[in-house]
Design a protein around this motif. Structure first.
Motif, short mmCIF file in Angstrom:
data_model
loop_
_atom_site.label_atom_id
_atom_site.label_comp_id
_atom_site.label_asym_id
_atom_site.label_seq_id
_atom_site.Cartn_x
_atom_site.Cartn_y
_atom_site.Cartn_z
N VAL A 1 0.85 -1.19 0.00
CA VAL A 1 0.00 0.00 0.00
C VAL A 1 0.89 1.24 0.00
CG1 VAL A 1 -1.76 1.31 1.24
CG2 VAL A 1 -1.86 -1.19 1.19
N ALA A 2 0.61 2.17 -0.92
CA ALA A 2 1.30 3.46 -0.97
C ALA A 2 0.30 4.56 -0.62
CB ALA A 2 1.90 3.71 -2.34
N VAL A 3 0.69 5.41 0.35
CA VAL A 3 -0.15 6.54 0.77
C VAL A 3 0.41 7.80 0.13
CG1 VAL A 3 -0.88 7.92 2.72
CG2 VAL A 3 -0.85 5.43 2.91
N VAL A 4 -0.40 8.49 -0.70
CA VAL A 4 0.08 9.66 -1.46
C VAL A 4 -0.73 10.88 -1.05
CG1 VAL A 4 0.53 10.63 -3.73
CG2 VAL A 4 0.67 8.14 -3.38
N PRO A 5 -0.12 11.86 -0.35
CA PRO A 5 -0.85 13.09 0.01
C PRO A 5 -0.86 14.06 -1.18
CG PRO A 5 1.33 13.12 0.96
CD PRO A 5 1.22 11.82 0.26
N VAL A 6 -2.01 14.25 -1.82
CA VAL A 6 -2.14 15.14 -2.98
C VAL A 6 -2.51 16.55 -2.55
CG1 VAL A 6 -3.37 15.49 -5.16
CG2 VAL A 6 -2.74 13.19 -4.45
N GLY A 7 -3.13 16.68 -1.36
CA GLY A 7 -3.58 17.99 -0.91
C GLY A 7 -4.70 18.50 -1.81
N ALA A 8 -4.58 19.75 -2.27
CA ALA A 8 -5.62 20.35 -3.12
C ALA A 8 -5.18 20.44 -4.58
CB ALA A 8 -5.96 21.74 -2.58
N ARG A 9 -4.21 19.59 -4.97
CA ARG A 9 -3.66 19.70 -6.32
C ARG A 9 -4.45 18.95 -7.37
NH1 ARG A 9 1.85 17.30 -5.76
NH2 ARG A 9 0.96 16.28 -3.96
N ASN A 10 -5.43 18.14 -6.98
CA ASN A 10 -6.19 17.36 -7.96
C ASN A 10 -7.69 17.53 -7.68
OD1 ASN A 10 -6.66 15.61 -10.09
ND2 ASN A 10 -6.48 13.78 -8.81
N PRO A 11 -8.20 18.77 -7.85
CA PRO A 11 -9.59 19.04 -7.45
C PRO A 11 -10.60 18.57 -8.50
CG PRO A 11 -8.61 21.02 -8.32
CD PRO A 11 -7.51 19.99 -8.32
N VAL A 12 -11.80 18.32 -7.99
CA VAL A 12 -12.97 18.16 -8.87
C VAL A 12 -13.65 19.51 -8.89
CG1 VAL A 12 -15.15 16.99 -9.21
CG2 VAL A 12 -13.19 15.73 -8.29
N LYS A 13 -13.71 20.11 -10.03
CA LYS A 13 -14.13 21.50 -10.15
C LYS A 13 -15.52 21.72 -9.56
CE LYS A 13 -14.38 25.32 -13.45
NZ LYS A 13 -14.22 25.72 -14.86
N GLY A 14 -15.60 22.70 -8.65
CA GLY A 14 -16.89 23.16 -8.12
C GLY A 14 -17.57 22.19 -7.18
N ASP A 15 -16.91 21.16 -6.69
CA ASP A 15 -17.58 20.19 -5.80
C ASP A 15 -16.71 19.97 -4.56
OD1 ASP A 15 -18.88 18.12 -4.52
OD2 ASP A 15 -19.32 17.04 -6.39
N ASP A 16 -16.99 20.75 -3.48
CA ASP A 16 -16.17 20.64 -2.28
C ASP A 16 -16.29 19.27 -1.63
OD1 ASP A 16 -15.20 23.13 -2.57
OD2 ASP A 16 -16.54 24.08 -1.10
N ILE A 17 -17.48 18.66 -1.68
CA ILE A 17 -17.65 17.35 -1.04
C ILE A 17 -16.78 16.32 -1.71
CG2 ILE A 17 -19.30 15.48 -0.60
CD1 ILE A 17 -21.45 17.59 -0.28
N GLN A 18 -16.76 16.30 -3.07
CA GLN A 18 -15.94 15.33 -3.79
C GLN A 18 -14.45 15.61 -3.63
OE1 GLN A 18 -16.95 12.51 -5.24
NE2 GLN A 18 -18.94 13.08 -4.34
N ASN A 19 -14.07 16.86 -3.35
CA ASN A 19 -12.66 17.16 -3.13
C ASN A 19 -12.18 16.67 -1.76
OD1 ASN A 19 -12.20 18.31 -5.61
ND2 ASN A 19 -12.81 20.37 -4.95
N ARG A 20 -13.09 16.48 -0.80
CA ARG A 20 -12.73 15.91 0.50
C ARG A 20 -12.79 14.38 0.39
NH1 ARG A 20 -16.49 20.03 2.35
NH2 ARG A 20 -18.04 18.43 2.84
N ARG A 21 -11.84 13.80 -0.30
CA ARG A 21 -11.95 12.38 -0.66
C ARG A 21 -10.58 11.70 -0.59
NH1 ARG A 21 -10.93 15.06 -5.30
NH2 ARG A 21 -9.65 14.02 -6.89
N ALA A 22 -10.63 10.36 -0.72
CA ALA A 22 -9.45 9.53 -0.93
C ALA A 22 -9.73 8.64 -2.14
CB ALA A 22 -9.14 8.68 0.29
N ASP A 23 -8.88 8.75 -3.19
CA ASP A 23 -9.03 7.92 -4.39
C ASP A 23 -8.22 6.64 -4.20
OD1 ASP A 23 -10.60 9.75 -5.89
OD2 ASP A 23 -8.80 10.95 -6.25
N ILE A 24 -8.83 5.50 -4.52
CA ILE A 24 -8.20 4.18 -4.34
C ILE A 24 -7.96 3.57 -5.72
CG2 ILE A 24 -8.41 1.91 -3.27
CD1 ILE A 24 -10.47 3.20 -1.35
N TYR A 25 -6.67 3.30 -6.04
CA TYR A 25 -6.28 2.64 -7.29
C TYR A 25 -5.56 1.35 -6.94
CZ TYR A 25 -7.41 6.91 -9.85
OH TYR A 25 -8.07 7.95 -10.39
N TRP A 26 -5.65 0.38 -7.88
CA TRP A 26 -5.01 -0.90 -7.58
C TRP A 26 -4.49 -1.55 -8.83
CZ3 TRP A 26 -7.44 -5.99 -8.39
CH2 TRP A 26 -8.61 -5.93 -9.14
N LEU A 27 -3.52 -2.44 -8.64
CA LEU A 27 -2.92 -3.18 -9.74
C LEU A 27 -2.92 -4.65 -9.36
CD1 LEU A 27 -1.39 -3.24 -12.46
CD2 LEU A 27 0.72 -3.07 -11.14
#
Length: 666
Positions: free
Chosen positions: A639-665
């Motif tokens: 597991v890799a934990v990556v702090p993106v901060g506010a650098r990858n926003p979903v435009k105009g949606d504060d709720i979706q910006n308060r999130r954690a994206d999960i990717y897997w291989l």
């Protein structure tokens, strides 16, 4: 109705009352008439009347075992003697209101049941007199004297010394007083009293006189020597000038003892007997114990003969290293050994031979004589004649042993510690058959390249040993994995190779790459990833480093090598998983258990200054919370934990910006 109750007239106090014991009980009146020796109970209604003897419920005489139900309005209770009541201390009659205790409930009455009125008769205690008697006069310090003490009641008394520094009192077998020091001995005699008699205490004094003090002397005649062969011991002759008794004891109980004034031999040696005059009293004089006097004499042992038996040892190989000899003497005393051929062999005093070289080993035994046996059977033995024996020590071969050669080792280890030893202790000559892979230097293997390291060991013949058969040891040397110079993100790079589990991997900057479990680094952001490998067990030694150029990451949809599994959202400024987020992760966990590794990107909304340190810290806590819960759900992938901060926003949606994206291989 007239009820006759038994109680005493002599020494009796009368207490009566007509006050009800409970507020709702019917009234009654109790009258005592001494001239007619009776009680008159004037009752307003029917009710129970109960007799209590010394506080215990008992029905009046002639009424059987049941309480009496009184129907009339007047009851007369006559007085009789206490003797008919068994010598009791008090008699009480209680009348119970039927409103409190109905007619059918008389057997339930106890001493705690409320009553309407009662009358009490109690006995007055008598005074007792204590007498003291002192036996004989005068009394002296150290003496034990009888005294008498008794109470007129006949009850037992207790005697206590009020001057314990002057005298003590014992009650064993009667009262006895022991004089401890000159002065007035004061004792107190106490009787605690009982139901009939009051307590009593009286004191009395008797003088303790001092005795004359004197010292006595003791004479102990010399004792003649003895022999165990005849077992005749001398007879002690002891006198004290005061004519008092004396005691004999053995100062050397291991040699002799004393019983009933007779000396008994235990074994040979010097016997010392001690005489001690006991102290005592003669007339008005007290004699101190006489100083002890010791007298010694010799108890001689029996005489014996001493011969050595030394069987010749068999020929043996020098490889045996030791040989235990078995000489003995008829005396049973230990035999000593000495080597006459020390270059070939040496020997300990107990007969353990150390073999050093081939040749003839010659050993001489001796026995210096001395005492043997125990108790009355101890015997004195003279020195024995020395005996010499020889045996052949033969040459031996030798072998080489190899220790510490690994099953395999990473090239990054640089060196390997190994040892080649010979059974003779001679140094082993070690050479590398693969100098391009490894070389031998000073007891260590220096690693040069990946491949197979082959080492040969040999020992030449020397001294008493044949040449050893040569040995070969080999092991693989594993190369480190090659880290590419440029990659596309995101993906995992293998940094540690086989045998490098103890090395530590670091990667920076964290916006580009992070190290994960198993010696891998996950790259996920644009830039140059700097990778370093160190050895913590060697004080953080630098092993190697790599620089990897990582292609840019456009956005969440641009992570071509990773599959997006889900995104979970958080409350404002919170990194705590909500119930909905936990439920979402529980449903996702079965799929992620098959993943090779998982990357979790933490995000925040860009309020205020936007991509601040606080936003990045919050995004890291959010990603870490998801990673911890996945571990709780038994997701074991890297597991890799990556702090993106506010650098990858979903435009105009504060709720979706308060999130954690999960990717897997997978």
């Amino acid at each position: 109705m007239v009820v006759v109750a038994a109680f005493a007239m002599t020494g009796v106090a009368v207490v009566t009352t007509a006050s009800p014991a409970s507020a709702d009980s019917a009234g009654c009146t109790v009258t005592n008439d001494p001239t007619q020796d009776r009680w008159d109970f004037q009752l307003s209604t029917a009710g129970w009347i109960i007799e209590f003897v010394d506080g215990v419920k008992r029905s009046p005489a002639g009424a059987g075992d049941q309480p009496i139900w009184i129907n009339g309005a007047s009851v007369i209770l006559n007085q009789q003697t206490l003797a008919s009541n068994g010598g009791t201390n008090s008699i009480e009659f209680r009348w119970y209101d039927p409103a409190v205790v109905p007619q059918g409930a008389g057997s339930s009455i106890t001493s705690e049941t409320p009553y309407a009125c009662h009358a009490v008769y109690s006995v007055q205690k008598q005074v007792q007199v204590i007498s003291i008697g002192w036996a004989g006069t005068p009394w002296y310090v150290g003496g034990v004297y009888d005294m008498s003490a008794a109470a007129s009641s006949g009850l037992p008394v207790t005697v206590t010394s009020e001057t314990p520094e002057v005298c003590s009192v014992s009650s064993a077998g009667g009262f006895r007083v022991t004089g401890l020091a000159e002065g007035d001995c004061k004792v107190s005699v106490t009787q605690q009293g009982d139901a009939t008699f009051e307590p009593a205490t009286v004191a009395s004094t008797h003088h303790i006189n001092a005795r004359k003090q004197a010292k006595q002397s003791l004479t102990f005649a010399a004792l003649a020597d003895a022999n165990l062969d005849d077992l005749v011991m001398p007879r002690p002759v002891v006198r004290t000038d005061a004519g008092l008794t004396f005691a004999l004891s053995s100062v050397t109980p291991e040699v002799c003892g004393v019983a009933a004034g007779v000396i008994n031999a235990v074994t040979a040696g010097t016997c010392t007997i001690r005489a001690v005059g006991s102290g005592g009293i003669v007339g008005d004089t007290e004699y101190a114990p006489a100083d002890p006097v010791d007298v010694s004499f010799t108890i001689a042992p029996r005489a014996g003969t001493n011969v050595i038996d030394f069987p010749a040892p068999d020929a043996t190989s020098v490889a045996a290293r030791t040989v235990q000899l078995g000489a003995s003497a008829t005396s049973g005393l230990p035999v000593l050994y000495a080597s006459r051929t020390e270059p070939v062999c040496t020997v300990s005093p107990a007969g353990l031979v150390q073999l050093h070289a081939p040749g003839t080993c010659t050993i001489t035994t001796s026995q210096a004589g001395g005492m043997a046996g125990t108790g009355l059977h101890v015997t004195s033995y003279p020195a024995a004649a020395p005996v010499t024996r020889s045996f052949t020590v033969e040459s031996v071969g030798q072998q080489i042993s190899v220790h510490g050669v690994p099953a395999g080792v990473a090239l990054s280890s640089r060196t390997v510690t190994a040892s080649f030893t010979s059974s003779s202790g001679a140094p082993v000559n070690v050479v590398s058959k693969t100098p391009g892979v490894c070389v031998w230097s000073g007891g260590r293997v220096q690693l040069r390249a990946a491949g197979t390291c082959v080492l040969d060991g040999s020992v030449a013949a020397s001294g008493d040993y044949l040449a050893a058969v040569g040995v070969t040891a080999s092991f693989p040397v594993w190369a480190a994995p090659k880290v590419p110079a440029a990659v596309n993100a995101p993906q995992a790079l293998t940094v540690l190779g086989k045998g490098e589990d103890r090395l530590q991997v670091t990667a920076s900057p964290r916006r580009v790459c992070v190290p994960v479990e198993g010696g891998e680094v996950v790259v996920f952001g644009a830039g140059t990833c700097r990778i370093a490998v160190t050895s913590p067990s060697e004080g953080g030694r630098h092993v190697r480093a790599s620089r990897v150029k990582v292609a840019p990451v456009a956005g969440a949809g641009g992570r071509s090598q990773l599959r997006r599994a889900a995104a979970v959202t958080f409350a404002y400024k919170s990194a705590a998983l909500t119930a909905g987020a936990k439920d979402q992760l529980r449903k996702l966990a079965p799929r992620l258990r098959a993943a090779e590794f998982v990357v979790i990107y933490g995000n925040t909304q860009a309020h205020g200054a936007g991509d601040t340190a606080a936003n990045r810290a919050l995004s890291k806590r959010r990603a870490a919370a998801v990673a911890k819960y996945l571990r709780h759900l038994h997701v074991k992938a890297k597991v890799a934990v990556v702090p993106v901060g506010a650098r990858n926003p979903v435009k105009g949606d504060d709720i979706q910006n308060r999130r954690a994206d999960i990717y897997w291989l997978k």
